[in-house]
Motif scaffolding. Sequence first.
Motif, PDB file in Angstrom:
ATOM      1  N   ASP A  88     -14.010   9.277   7.645  1.00 51.04           N
ATOM      2  CA  ASP A  88     -14.982   8.322   7.100  1.00 51.04           C
ATOM      3  C   ASP A  88     -14.529   6.883   7.319  1.00 51.04           C
ATOM      4  N   VAL A  89     -13.252   6.615   7.027  1.00 52.93           N
ATOM      5  CA  VAL A  89     -12.739   5.243   7.143  1.00 52.93           C
ATOM      6  C   VAL A  89     -12.795   4.756   8.586  1.00 52.93           C
ATOM      7  N   ILE A  90     -12.347   5.575   9.531  1.00 54.52           N
ATOM      8  CA  ILE A  90     -12.315   5.131  10.928  1.00 54.52           C
ATOM      9  C   ILE A  90     -13.726   4.908  11.455  1.00 54.52           C
ATOM     10  N   LEU A  91     -14.657   5.781  11.101  1.00 58.54           N
ATOM     11  CA  LEU A  91     -16.035   5.588  11.563  1.00 58.54           C
ATOM     12  C   LEU A  91     -16.653   4.342  10.935  1.00 58.54           C
ATOM     13  N   GLN A  92     -16.331   4.058   9.675  1.00 58.14           N
ATOM     14  CA  GLN A  92     -16.798   2.804   9.069  1.00 58.14           C
ATOM     15  C   GLN A  92     -16.202   1.596   9.772  1.00 58.14           C
ATOM     16  N   LEU A  93     -14.906   1.682  10.122  1.00 57.86           N
ATOM     17  CA  LEU A  93     -14.264   0.597  10.852  1.00 57.86           C
ATOM     18  C   LEU A  93     -14.977   0.331  12.168  1.00 57.86           C
ATOM     19  N   ILE A  94     -15.262   1.390  12.904  1.00 58.28           N
ATOM     20  CA  ILE A  94     -15.927   1.234  14.201  1.00 58.28           C
ATOM     21  C   ILE A  94     -17.328   0.657  14.012  1.00 58.28           C
ATOM     22  N   CYS A 136       0.836  -1.206   0.000  1.00 57.01           N
ATOM     23  CA  CYS A 136       0.000   0.000   0.000  1.00 57.01           C
ATOM     24  C   CYS A 136       0.869   1.254   0.000  1.00 57.01           C
ATOM     25  N   ASP A 137       0.499   2.236  -0.800  1.00 61.86           N
ATOM     26  CA  ASP A 137       1.127   3.550  -0.789  1.00 61.86           C
ATOM     27  C   ASP A 137       0.059   4.581  -1.159  1.00 61.86           C
ATOM     28  N   VAL A 138       0.483   5.823  -1.379  1.00 66.06           N
ATOM     29  CA  VAL A 138      -0.504   6.882  -1.625  1.00 66.06           C
ATOM     30  C   VAL A 138      -1.291   6.662  -2.901  1.00 66.06           C
ATOM     31  N   THR A 139      -0.743   5.893  -3.845  1.00 63.36           N
ATOM     32  CA  THR A 139      -1.421   5.715  -5.131  1.00 63.36           C
ATOM     33  C   THR A 139      -2.560   4.708  -5.058  1.00 63.36           C
ATOM     34  N   ASN A 140      -2.472   3.735  -4.171  1.00 64.62           N
ATOM     35  CA  ASN A 140      -3.506   2.707  -4.132  1.00 64.62           C
ATOM     36  C   ASN A 140      -4.145   2.559  -2.751  1.00 64.62           C
ATOM     37  N   ALA A 141      -3.863   3.489  -1.843  1.00 66.00           N
ATOM     38  CA  ALA A 141      -4.367   3.359  -0.473  1.00 66.00           C
ATOM     39  C   ALA A 141      -5.886   3.327  -0.429  1.00 66.00           C
ATOM     40  N   LYS A 142      -6.531   4.199  -1.195  1.00 69.24           N
ATOM     41  CA  LYS A 142      -7.991   4.239  -1.168  1.00 69.24           C
ATOM     42  C   LYS A 142      -8.590   2.899  -1.578  1.00 69.24           C
ATOM     43  N   ASP A 143      -8.091   2.327  -2.685  1.00 70.65           N
ATOM     44  CA  ASP A 143      -8.634   1.054  -3.175  1.00 70.65           C
ATOM     45  C   ASP A 143      -8.422  -0.060  -2.162  1.00 70.65           C
ATOM     46  N   ILE A 144      -7.213  -0.138  -1.613  1.00 73.79           N
ATOM     47  CA  ILE A 144      -6.907  -1.230  -0.686  1.00 73.79           C
ATOM     48  C   ILE A 144      -7.704  -1.089   0.601  1.00 73.79           C
ATOM     49  N   VAL A 145      -7.766   0.106   1.158  1.00 70.95           N
ATOM     50  CA  VAL A 145      -8.512   0.298   2.404  1.00 70.95           C
ATOM     51  C   VAL A 145     -10.000   0.016   2.188  1.00 70.95           C
ATOM     52  N   GLU A 146     -10.559   0.428   1.053  1.00 66.15           N
ATOM     53  CA  GLU A 146     -11.974   0.141   0.775  1.00 66.15           C
ATOM     54  C   GLU A 146     -12.216  -1.354   0.654  1.00 66.15           C
ATOM     55  N   GLU A 147     -11.255  -2.077   0.043  1.00 68.41           N
ATOM     56  CA  GLU A 147     -11.389  -3.536  -0.044  1.00 68.41           C
ATOM     57  C   GLU A 147     -11.334  -4.161   1.345  1.00 68.41           C
ATOM     58  N   LEU A 148     -10.449  -3.666   2.186  1.00 70.50           N
ATOM     59  CA  LEU A 148     -10.354  -4.199   3.545  1.00 70.50           C
ATOM     60  C   LEU A 148     -11.639  -3.929   4.324  1.00 70.50           C
ATOM     61  N   LEU A 149     -12.249  -2.764   4.111  1.00 73.24           N
ATOM     62  CA  LEU A 149     -13.499  -2.456   4.799  1.00 73.24           C
ATOM     63  C   LEU A 149     -14.626  -3.382   4.345  1.00 73.24           C
ATOM     64  N   GLN A 150     -14.677  -3.677   3.037  1.00 72.03           N
ATOM     65  CA  GLN A 150     -15.700  -4.585   2.542  1.00 72.03           C
ATOM     66  C   GLN A 150     -15.485  -5.995   3.081  1.00 72.03           C
ATOM     67  N   TYR A 151     -14.217  -6.408   3.132  1.00 71.54           N
ATOM     68  CA  TYR A 151     -13.898  -7.744   3.606  1.00 71.54           C
ATOM     69  C   TYR A 151     -14.146  -7.893   5.101  1.00 71.54           C
ATOM     70  N   LEU A 152     -14.118  -6.783   5.821  1.00 74.88           N
ATOM     71  CA  LEU A 152     -14.231  -6.809   7.277  1.00 74.88           C
ATOM     72  C   LEU A 152     -15.538  -7.444   7.731  1.00 74.88           C
ATOM     73  N   THR A 153     -16.612  -7.226   6.989  1.00 76.08           N
ATOM     74  CA  THR A 153     -17.916  -7.729   7.413  1.00 76.08           C
ATOM     75  C   THR A 153     -18.013  -9.244   7.316  1.00 76.08           C
ATOM     76  N   THR A 154     -17.214  -9.871   6.460  1.00 72.41           N
ATOM     77  CA  THR A 154     -17.273 -11.329   6.275  1.00 72.41           C
ATOM     78  C   THR A 154     -16.015 -12.029   6.754  1.00 72.41           C
ATOM     79  N   ALA A 155     -15.030 -11.289   7.237  1.00 72.02           N
ATOM     80  CA  ALA A 155     -13.753 -11.891   7.619  1.00 72.02           C
ATOM     81  C   ALA A 155     -13.921 -12.793   8.832  1.00 72.02           C
ATOM     82  N   ASP A 156     -13.061 -13.805   8.904  1.00 74.50           N
ATOM     83  CA  ASP A 156     -13.032 -14.704  10.046  1.00 74.50           C
ATOM     84  C   ASP A 156     -12.709 -13.916  11.316  1.00 74.50           C
ATOM     85  N   PHE A 157     -13.313 -14.317  12.434  1.00 72.71           N
ATOM     86  CA  PHE A 157     -13.104 -13.575  13.678  1.00 72.71           C
ATOM     87  C   PHE A 157     -11.642 -13.609  14.115  1.00 72.71           C
ATOM     88  N   GLY A 158     -10.921 -14.664  13.716  1.00 74.68           N
ATOM     89  CA  GLY A 158      -9.523 -14.762  14.104  1.00 74.68           C
ATOM     90  C   GLY A 158      -8.627 -13.735  13.440  1.00 74.68           C
TER      91      GLY A 158
END
Length: 814
Positions: free
Chosen positions: A248-254, A201-223
């Motif tokens: 926006d990102v931190i509030l979505q995470l919470i 991750c760097d400044v060029t792809n941070a938005k895409d990667i963080v958004e993917e991580l946020l989407q994955y968060l809802t279905t990710a394994d608890f471990g």
Amino acid sequence: MSQLLDERELGVLTAVMSLLVALVANNPDGYWNCVPKCVRILERLTRSQDIPQEYTYYGIPSPWLQVKTMRALQYFPTIEDPNTRRALFEVLHRILMGTDVVKNVNKNNAAHAVLFEALSLVMHLDAEKEMMSQCVAILGKFIAVREPNIRYLGLENMTRMLLVTDVQESIKRYQAQIITSLKDPDISIRRRALDLLYGMCDVTNAKDIVEELLQYLTTADFGIREELALKAAILAEKFAPDLLWYVDVILQLIDKAGDFISDDIWYRVVQFVTNNDDLQAYGALKARDYLSKPAVHETMVKVGGYLLGEYSHLLARTPGCSSKEIFAIIHEKFPTVSISTKALLLSSYIKILMHSQPPDPELQEQIWRVFQRFEGNIDAEIQQRAVEYFALSRKGPAMIDIMAEMPKFPERQSALLKKTEDAEADAAELSATRLRVQQQTSNAMVVVSQPFSDGPIHVGPLTRSSSSPQEMNGDLALTVTTMGQGQQSTPQPLAPATGDLLGDLLAIEAPPPASVSSSLLSSEPSSLEGLGDSSALALLDNAPSVQPIGSIKDWFSALCVKDSGVLYEDPYIQIGLKAEWRAHQGRVTLFLGNKHVGALTSVRAIILPPAHLRMQLSTVPDTIPPRAQVQCPLEIINLQASRDLAVLDFSYSHGSAPVNINLRLPVVLNKFLQGTPLAPADFVSQWRALTGPPLKLQEVVRGVKPLPILEMSALFNSMHILVAPGLDPNVNNIVAGAIFASEARKTLCLIRVETDPSDRTQLRLTVASPDAVVSLELKEYIKEQLLDVSTPTPQFVPASTGLTGPAAALAGLL
């Protein structure tokens, strides 16, 4: 050992290679003549020349011997002989291109053992970019196959490849496949994919990667959710294109993973909102929207209650955001939260009541009833707050001063970034070579080589260094390498490596003594006054006994925009510099090369840092052997914006003659800048939000060199300030942006330069940022750079006054 490597019988040769690995793991010195023979053994094996059938495993000639031979070669710092190096790369190319995935598991295991050892050797030798790209392409095939073990190994080794310079862009091509691996049934593969995404991750792809991580968060394994949430929060803070997106990102995470959000994450977003006036209304509005949901995690109640208590009055004109409505939204969550959160919400209530001006009797009555209800609560904290808030709320207008807004938080390092190393603890293990090097107990290694000739002196490549705060403050390794005509030995890294690998190393030529120049010092100052100023020059205390070979000022100026080169050189010593920078942290390695036939003694190096830098230099040996080179790592942390410079106070003795040098270190403001791309809409909104001094500063700068727009753009880009072509409709203007990183925060900086086509010697410079200190320091620094490249102004010579003695001196000063 060299004679034993001529053995043709592969069983004996395998045993000999095991012995060689054990020997060179302790110290490769003295075994350089084994390197060409190891390469010839690899050539024999990869070409299947004279390989008995009993030593062929599933069609692969003695994979155990191939692995051990490549492992032995990784203990040698480098291979200087061009013929040997070329032959080895041909072997490695044959291995890389000849390995594929087949159905037979045993053959796969053997072939991949050889392949991954070859990949480690390629990275160790710092091969050319084309071969590195081939390695990434091979690993890209591996992460796409169905076999989980192969996919795991592909992800793990691609994570190791991130340590190599210039391959990150190649790895980014496989971002979609890596994201797909996040959904793999095997949690080990999911962890490796998460590590890889985090590392690339760097400044060029941070938005895409963080958004993917946020989407994955809802279905990710608890471990994996806690690690996933922490890494998403760290990436959002490190690479946020703007603070609104970060909130926006931190509030979505919470909202999505409240159970896995540590207090440090919501503390940090509160710090950002409190310290940035532009975020306060936005943060309060977002908190109100989240708290309006029927089911909200308690962590969201905490951050929402705090933000609405402090800043809900900024939403007074927004529909549905009156003080009474805000209180109702928060109090609806009150019965279900813990004691500590109830205490926080009581503070929010008194703040809301204080901001409700003129007082709303109905709201006042509601909040008073809450306070009175808890005046006898069994919990002491709740009881004390209820009693005191009720008494304070009855003081009328005097309450406004008592319950004023919380002050801004002091600048501090993010607790999240301090956790970076802990978050990386489960990352892919370091390469076998680096793990083996860590087992060496010595903190200094002296490599004796052949007698030195008048050839060039080569500075060895830097190690891949960690940029985590814990490692930045830890013990620093010292390496000494003797330089010779034959193999120039480059030291092994002596610490865990997680940073980016630096690029190709500088080669510093040592001119013959006859080229020593004595013309420099006459034009340089003779005292240390003004060393903090950017105009200060290095000094030689004992001139003219030892004089530099070249211009110290030119060396310093070049290093301000480059990360490697000569810092100082005289007939006895050469000080080279190689640096890498990551956000607010830097690692500079000083190369102290003894050019003399005798040892340099009484060597001393002291760093004199300015107040805005925290610097730690490794131990410098008292003596540098003849024709030897010492590497001294220097760790740097930037605390705030400043143009003051650090000074290296360096001294040594050759024979009985002492030499003392004070050198400016090129740790300048632009080293902590990172160019950021600007979209027109984003730039305009940020530019308009920053209104007037001290956040937006403007100055007409005169006396600059009349640079064409393209050359001026190149100058800005060299300072890590990214020019956005075409963003300003006027072709004579430049618009640029950068992120300045300090220990406490990252600050977006916007720059506009307006030039006059009819008079290129003057321009108007405007710098804007949310931090007044950053705006001022960056404006002054850019102005200095524009003036530095200008033509020197002739000095004024006063006319004769006819005065003599002190009167003449005073007239000259006036």
